[in-house]
Design an enzyme around this catalytic site. Structure first.
Site, short mmCIF file in Angstrom:
data_model
loop_
_atom_site.label_atom_id
_atom_site.label_comp_id
_atom_site.label_asym_id
_atom_site.label_seq_id
_atom_site.Cartn_x
_atom_site.Cartn_y
_atom_site.Cartn_z
N ASP A 21 6.40 -2.81 3.06
CA ASP A 21 5.23 -3.66 3.30
C ASP A 21 5.63 -4.48 4.53
O ASP A 21 6.54 -4.07 5.27
CB ASP A 21 4.93 -4.53 2.07
CG ASP A 21 3.53 -5.12 2.10
OD1 ASP A 21 2.58 -4.42 1.75
OD2 ASP A 21 3.37 -6.30 2.49
N LYS A 40 4.30 -5.26 -7.10
CA LYS A 40 4.61 -5.76 -5.76
C LYS A 40 5.92 -6.50 -5.84
O LYS A 40 6.27 -7.06 -6.88
CB LYS A 40 3.51 -6.72 -5.27
CG LYS A 40 3.46 -6.83 -3.78
CD LYS A 40 2.72 -5.65 -3.19
CE LYS A 40 2.79 -5.60 -1.69
NZ LYS A 40 1.85 -4.60 -1.16
N1 GLU Z 1 2.66 -1.81 0.87
C1 GLU Z 1 1.69 -0.76 0.83
C2 GLU Z 1 0.51 -1.23 -0.02
O1 GLU Z 1 0.29 -2.39 -0.14
C3 GLU Z 1 2.26 0.56 0.37
C4 GLU Z 1 2.76 0.58 -1.03
C5 GLU Z 1 3.41 1.89 -1.43
O2 GLU Z 1 3.43 2.82 -0.63
O3 GLU Z 1 3.88 1.94 -2.58
O4 GLU Z 1 -0.26 -0.47 -0.56
#
Ligand code: GLU
Length: 449
Positions: free
Chosen positions: A167, A127
């Site tokens: 996100d 993240k």
């Molecule tokens: N932010 C989204 C999640 O928390 C998508 C992450 C992504 O597609 O890599 O899963």
């Protein structure tokens, strides 16, 4: 009585991460589901598996310097937490929001590891983000910020290393600026480095809708399990961003309807349903950058409740789609007294821990965890990576079918894992156990790293 190894590790982790409440809450939530599994595997303790699993492989924090429209120098803090790469390249979103700090990044990266594992696709957990607040910024400012952010991030990512996505506060628009800068720095068209891209340069069909669609596919599996029907059902949602938009769209398609949306300013109640043109208006509201859900009631003439959350409204299903800590103990009590039996987490950690224990303790309540329900977003990102590496693009129908099949598999594997551990139809524990198992196997196979 909780397994002694889990208890010891939780105590140690608490001491080590004392200033990271969100991260601690998540570790506790996941590890307390693993009792039976850890009892069956005494070797976990010998190789320090739980201790290693709760320590990110790498935490990067960096300075982001940019110049605003008034010519002033601005400094923000950027992060990338590469939590676990045992089953694939690190993968997870980037969040731009003033609430971003290390605890939030770590809890999200930890959750992402198990979520990504649940998708059954080869992606590790990560993240990233920044305390940058996109609200009220001009497009030029957003672009310069994204470029400055990538000036540092590029050295840590790559199509086989770490693949960020969007996100909160980071959508297709920002991904475009981030990719443009990456391409400029690397001097190569490596578009597999980011997902959630625009279609013209390698984005996937259905990616914008995927988190919302996936959540509704997951709910329909629960309904099938319960011999219940989706059509005619009312859904109370919070949030009004990309996720709530996808949920509302798919609900309408299935003959159900969203009746609430919320923002930082309050919530709207639209008993006629958030349908048709109103769903498309959500995108306009989001793109305006005002971050106000009241605009919806001004436009469509329904009720708006300033400063309140939608959890007191009577609905068949409750789906928090906004952000963490959206449903507290009082809200959980309201949800319980509505007579509804479905509480479906969509945002990451939307429920405070006391509220979650209360809801989980209700015999007639089915609680579904965000790490399973919202996994359709990242799963479709992994499908985007596949398309990029094969240099082709699948049709809307092809991606949607794959997404649907993945969500069904996530539901079924969670239900089976819970059942096998003597926990009945406990989707929260089941998701933790199923997600954990694959990462644990890969870590054990790869030795001490
Ligand atoms: N932010 C989204 C999640 O928390 C998508 C992450 C992504 O597609 O890599 O899963």
């Amino acid at each position: 009585m909780m397994n002694a190894y889990i208890q010891r590790v939780l105590t140690e982790i608490k001491k080590k991460n004392i200033n990271e409440p969100e991260f601690l809450q998540t570790v506790e939530e996941v590890y307390s589901s693993l009792d039976m599994m850890v009892n069956k595997h005494p070797e976990y303790e010998k190789i320090g598996l739980l201790e290693r699993m709760a320590e990110p492989e790498r935490t990067i924090s960096f300075r982001v310097t940019w110049v605003d429209d008034a010519g002033r120098v601005q400094v923000n803090r950027g992060y990338r937490v590469q939590f676990n790469g045992a089953i694939g390249p690190y993968k997870g979103g980037i969040r731009f929001h003033p609430s971003v700090n290390l605890s939030i990044m770590k809890f999200l990266g930890f959750e992402q590891t198990f979520k990504n594992s649940l998708t059954s696709l080869p992606i590790g957990g990560a993240k990233g983000g920044s305390d940058f607040d996109p609200r009220g910024k001009s497009d030029g400012e957003v672009m310069r910020f994204c470029q400055a952010f990538m000036n540092e991030l590029y050295r840590h990512i790559g199509p086989d290393i770490d693949v960020p996505a969007g996100d909160i506060g980071v959508g297709t628009h920002e991904i475009g600026y981030l990719y443009g800068q990456y391409r400029r720095i690397r001097g190569a068209f490596e578009n597999g480095v980011l997902t959630g891209k625009g279609f013209s340069y390698g984005g996937s069909r259905i990616r914008p809708e995927a988190t919302g669609y996936g959540a509704v596919y997951y709910v329909s599996e629960i309904f099938e399990h319960e011999n219940d029907r989706m059509d005619g059902k009312t859904f109370a949602l919070s949030g009004f961003g990309n996720v709530a938009w996808g949920v509302a769209k798919k609900l309408e398609e299935l003959g159900a309807k969203a009746i609430t949306l919320s923002g930082p300013d309050g919530y709207i109640y639209d008993p006629a349903g958030v349908t048709g043109k109103k769903i498309e208006y959500m995108l306009e509201m989001r793109n305006s950058g005002r971050d106000k859900v009241k605009d919806y009631s001004d436009r469509f003439g329904c009720a708006f409740y300033p400063g309140e959350k939608p959890w007191g409204v009577k609905a068949d299903v409750y789906m928090p789609c906004a952000t963490q800590n959206d449903v507290n103990l009082l809200s959980a009590k309201k949800i319980m007294s509505s007579g509804s039996k479905y509480y479906i987490e969509v945002a990451n950690m939307p429920t405070t821990s006391d509220a979650l224990s209360l809801l989980l303790g209700q015999k007639n309540m089915i609680v579904a965890p965000s790490k399973a329900v919202n996994a359709g977003g990242v799963a479709t990102s992994a499908l985007e990576m596949s398309q990029n590496s094969m240099r082709l693009s699948w049709s809307e129908q092809e991606v949607d079918e794959k997404l649907h099949a993945i969500m069904k598999k996530i539901h079924d594997s969670s239900a089976m894992a819970a059942e096998a551990n003597g926990l009945g139809y406990n989707l929260v524990a089941g998701a933790n156990i199923a997600g954990f198992a694959k990462v644990a196997d890969a870590m054990i196979a790869q030795g001490l790293i």
